[in-house]
Design an enzyme around this catalytic site. Structure first.
Site, PDB file in Angstrom:
ATOM      1  N   TYR A  71       0.819  -1.216   0.000  1.00  0.00           N
ATOM      2  CA  TYR A  71       0.000   0.000   0.000  1.00  0.00           C
ATOM      3  C   TYR A  71       0.854   1.268   0.000  1.00  0.00           C
ATOM      4  O   TYR A  71       0.354   2.348  -0.293  1.00  0.00           O
ATOM      5  CB  TYR A  71      -0.946   0.030   1.218  1.00  0.00           C
ATOM      6  CG  TYR A  71      -1.966  -1.099   1.245  1.00  0.00           C
ATOM      7  CD1 TYR A  71      -2.102  -1.965   0.171  1.00  0.00           C
ATOM      8  CD2 TYR A  71      -2.788  -1.287   2.340  1.00  0.00           C
ATOM      9  CE1 TYR A  71      -3.026  -3.003   0.192  1.00  0.00           C
ATOM     10  CE2 TYR A  71      -3.719  -2.317   2.373  1.00  0.00           C
ATOM     11  CZ  TYR A  71      -3.827  -3.179   1.293  1.00  0.00           C
ATOM     12  OH  TYR A  71      -4.745  -4.200   1.329  1.00  0.00           O
ATOM     13  N   ASP A  77      -2.678 -18.192   1.943  1.00  0.00           N
ATOM     14  CA  ASP A  77      -3.878 -18.864   1.421  1.00  0.00           C
ATOM     15  C   ASP A  77      -4.334 -19.953   2.405  1.00  0.00           C
ATOM     16  O   ASP A  77      -5.526 -20.090   2.695  1.00  0.00           O
ATOM     17  CB  ASP A  77      -3.632 -19.425   0.010  1.00  0.00           C
ATOM     18  CG  ASP A  77      -2.250 -20.035  -0.173  1.00  0.00           C
ATOM     19  OD1 ASP A  77      -1.396 -19.873   0.712  1.00  0.00           O
ATOM     20  OD2 ASP A  77      -2.027 -20.691  -1.206  1.00  0.00           O
ATOM     21  N   ASP A 116     -10.422  -8.851   8.327  1.00  0.00           N
ATOM     22  CA  ASP A 116     -11.854  -8.828   8.032  1.00  0.00           C
ATOM     23  C   ASP A 116     -12.431 -10.227   8.096  1.00  0.00           C
ATOM     24  O   ASP A 116     -13.534 -10.444   8.599  1.00  0.00           O
ATOM     25  CB  ASP A 116     -12.127  -8.201   6.659  1.00  0.00           C
ATOM     26  CG  ASP A 116     -12.516  -6.731   6.796  1.00  0.00           C
ATOM     27  OD1 ASP A 116     -11.996  -6.085   7.740  1.00  0.00           O
ATOM     28  OD2 ASP A 116     -13.327  -6.243   5.992  1.00  0.00           O
TER      29      ASP A 116
END
Ligand code: NAD
Length: 350
Positions: free
Chosen positions: A139, A218, A246
């Site tokens: 980011y 994953d 989340d």
């Protein structure tokens, strides 16, 4: 005297933050704290023209901790992106305060086991913390566009120091819990992840009493919904953490229960994981518990008031055990109450 900057923000932030402050003041009665409120987000845009007024930023820099509600809402969605509450206030505030660690505890409250979308036998006993690196990685790396052929790129860079400080913090958390740390990466594919793992292994030499394991991201996503009770402390880089926090939030039943802290040493910004919920704002319908639990985290991690913090957590559990619910948590037969009454019940239970 320790000072707390209080930023209610927008929407339900205006309703839940006063409850959180009242609960925290009730447990810290005989201690002197300065609680001062400042404008942020849409409310600040309306009053001053900017989402993060200089006075607010200066107050947050000077304060020992920041307690925030939520910001944003449809009224400000049409503004150009950099002026909107989230981009104009939240990211610059985190950056200015150098808050490099985002900490999200996820614990299943037994009384709410029916509120989770997952099976009770999967979520029973969930008690984990995800520690996400917040100021590096994809980011914040170099990004851009190219022409002929048209393309776009983002770069994922981590320095040794950035990795070491977040991994070290995660080891310290593990020491205060069940001595298990899982470092999540994608070392089978990414060079930055191989470096992350190298530094994690090296840092582990300072913490021989903590069990360090590694997991590909994953697989971690799968394991979090398959057998979440295997995790104690999870540490990971910025983007993996964004996604996994989340995902992990659903393990606790409701977004209205989740507190988060973004920290740099003892200084922290504490806020609920949810947003400003414009759909229910102003109706005395919001669940104030995530904000109340954020205040509990603040007392513990910025002011070392562990006993006071745990009193708040126990009071919240007791109120839920008695069957009181805000609408977001309600199962058939539940006793539904509003924001203010939920705050009052927690204070009574202290
Ligand atoms: P949201 O979290 O505000 O709401 C999602 C859903 O959850 C809504 O139905 C809402 O009513 C419900 N909900 C959320 N918190 C609740 C609570 N405490 N009690 C009961 N129900 C609750 O997410 P959204 O609708 O995507 O975003 C609304 C606004 O909030 C947007 O402007 C968004 O940008 C902003 N936002 C801010 C933050 C922040 O301040 N850190 C975080 C996320 C979203």
């Amino acid at each position: 005297m320790p000072e707390i900057a209080v930023l209610p923000g927008d929407g339900i932030g205006q309703e839940i933050v006063p409850e959180a402050v009242a609960v925290a003041q009730a447990v810290t009665r005989d201690r002197d704290f300065i609680w001062r409120e400042y404008l942020i987000g849409g409310a600040a845009i309306d009053a001053t023209g900017g989402a993060l007024p200089p006075e607010t930023l200066a107050a947050c820099q000077a304060a020992d901790a920041v307690l925030m509600g939520a910001i944003g809402g449809p009224k400000w969605d049409a503004l150009p992106a950099p002026q909107r509450p989230e981009l104009g206030a939240l990211l610059p505030l985190r950056k200015q305060l150098a808050l490099y660690a985002n900490i999200r505890p996820v614990r299943m409250t037994p009384a709410l086991i029916g509120a989770s979308t997952l099976k009770p036998e999967v979520v029973r006993g969930v008690d984990l913390v995800v520690i996400r690196e917040l100021t590096g990685g994809l980011y914040f790396g170099e990004k851009g566009r190219r022409s002929a052929p048209r393309a776009a790129y983002d770069t994922l860079v981590y320095t040794e120091e950035e990795i070491r400080r977040i991994v070290r913090l995660a080891f310290q958390w593990a020491r205060a819990r069940r001595w298990k740390l899982c470092s999540v990466d994608k070392a089978n594919v990414l060079e930055s992840s191989r470096f992350w793992r190298e530094i994690a292994v090296d840092t582990a030499r300072e913490f021989p009493d903590v069990e360090l394991t590694h997991m590909y991201v994953d697989n971690a996503a799968m394991q979090l919904v398959r057998r979440p009770e295997q995790f104690d402390v999870v540490v990971t880089e910025n983007m993996f953490g964004d996604i996994l926090t989340d995902l992990a939030s659903m393990l606790s039943g409701s977004i209205g229960m989740l507190a988060t802290a973004s920290m740099n040493g003892p200084k922290g910004l504490y806020e609920p994981a949810h947003g400003s919920a414009p759909d229910i704002a102003g109706q005395d319908a919001a669940n104030p518990l995530a904000a109340i639990l954020s205040a509990a985290m603040m007392l513990k991690y910025s002011f070392a008031l562990t006993e006071e913090s745990e009193r708040i957590e126990k009071a919240v559990a007791a109120v839920l055990d008695s069957g009181w619910r805000t609408a977001d948590l309600a199962e058939p037969g539940a006793r539904i109450i509003g924001t203010r009454e939920m705050g009052a019940k927690v204070r009574e239970a202290l």
